[in-house]
Design a protein around this motif. Structure first.
Motif, short mmCIF file in Angstrom:
data_model
loop_
_atom_site.label_atom_id
_atom_site.label_comp_id
_atom_site.label_asym_id
_atom_site.label_seq_id
_atom_site.Cartn_x
_atom_site.Cartn_y
_atom_site.Cartn_z
N SER A 43 41.34 16.70 -33.17
CA SER A 43 42.61 16.11 -33.12
C SER A 43 43.45 17.29 -32.38
CB SER A 43 43.39 15.97 -34.53
OG SER A 43 43.64 17.25 -35.08
N THR A 44 44.76 16.76 -31.88
CA THR A 44 45.48 17.73 -31.06
C THR A 44 46.01 18.65 -32.19
OG1 THR A 44 47.45 16.07 -31.21
CG2 THR A 44 46.08 16.11 -29.27
N ALA A 100 41.51 19.21 -26.98
CA ALA A 100 40.95 18.48 -28.09
C ALA A 100 40.02 17.36 -27.95
CB ALA A 100 42.39 17.88 -28.69
N PHE A 101 40.31 16.73 -26.74
CA PHE A 101 39.33 15.59 -26.45
C PHE A 101 38.09 16.28 -26.26
CE2 PHE A 101 37.05 13.15 -23.03
CZ PHE A 101 36.80 12.03 -23.73
N ASP A 121 58.24 21.68 -28.09
CA ASP A 121 58.79 21.04 -26.91
C ASP A 121 58.41 22.13 -25.70
OD1 ASP A 121 60.49 18.86 -27.87
OD2 ASP A 121 62.09 20.51 -28.49
N VAL A 122 57.34 21.54 -24.90
CA VAL A 122 56.61 22.31 -23.76
C VAL A 122 56.41 21.36 -22.67
CG1 VAL A 122 55.30 23.62 -25.55
CG2 VAL A 122 54.27 21.53 -25.00
N MET A 178 51.05 20.04 -22.67
CA MET A 178 50.68 18.86 -23.44
C MET A 178 49.19 18.32 -22.99
SD MET A 178 54.07 16.77 -24.73
CE MET A 178 54.71 16.71 -23.10
N GLU A 179 49.08 18.47 -21.71
CA GLU A 179 47.99 17.65 -21.20
C GLU A 179 46.76 18.92 -21.44
OE1 GLU A 179 46.06 16.24 -16.86
OE2 GLU A 179 48.18 16.59 -16.90
N ALA A 180 46.89 20.05 -21.27
CA ALA A 180 45.96 21.06 -21.65
C ALA A 180 45.39 20.89 -22.96
CB ALA A 180 46.48 22.39 -21.24
N ILE A 181 46.33 20.90 -23.90
CA ILE A 181 46.01 20.79 -25.32
C ILE A 181 45.18 19.54 -25.51
CG2 ILE A 181 46.75 20.54 -27.70
CD1 ILE A 181 47.27 23.18 -26.64
#
Length: 127
Positions: free
Chosen positions: A51-52, A45-46, A32-33, A38-41
């Motif tokens: 994968s994330t 990953a992209f 839970d962040v 989440m967007e940075a990860i």
């Protein structure tokens, strides 16, 4: 006094699972962040074409496979999702394999015809 309950006999694993004992004991962990994390990860990953999950392992300094064992996309489908897709594809809702095959074709058709091939990790893109 009642007799102690008998323990169930050990479940025999299918032969193809017997080498995956460690994977069977793995536990999925949800973090839970904040949205920014989440967007940075996801962005990393992209850009890394991973994968994330692999990106998270890299950030945490955990070992990552040299290449994915089964690269795939996943989605959770409810009974009503299957019913909608079945109606759309002209199939019965219990024909899950047929629905999956039609959905796979639809996802493959999503790729624009002029989209350039992505370079694999470690390769330079064409120039």
């Amino acid at each position: 006094m009642s007799a102690a309950p008998k323990s169930a006999p050990p479940v025999q694993k299918p032969p193809r699972w017997q080498g995956n004992e460690q994977a069977l004991r793995a536990v999925q962990v949800a973090f839970d962040v904040e949205e920014a994390v989440m967007e940075a990860i996801r962005v990393a990953a992209f850009h890394g074409n991973v994968s994330t999950s692999t990106q998270i392992r890299q950030v945490l300094g955990l070992p990552v496979p040299a290449r994915p064992k089964r690269p795939r996309l996943t989605v959770t489908l409810s009974e009503s999702d299957y019913a909608l897709l079945a109606s759309r594809y002209g199939l019965k809702p219990d024909d899950r394999l047929g629905i999956k095959e039609k959905a796979t074709r639809e996802l493959m058709a999503f790729v624009p015809p002029q989209m350039p091939q992505m370079a694999k990790p470690g390769e330079k893109s064409g120039s």
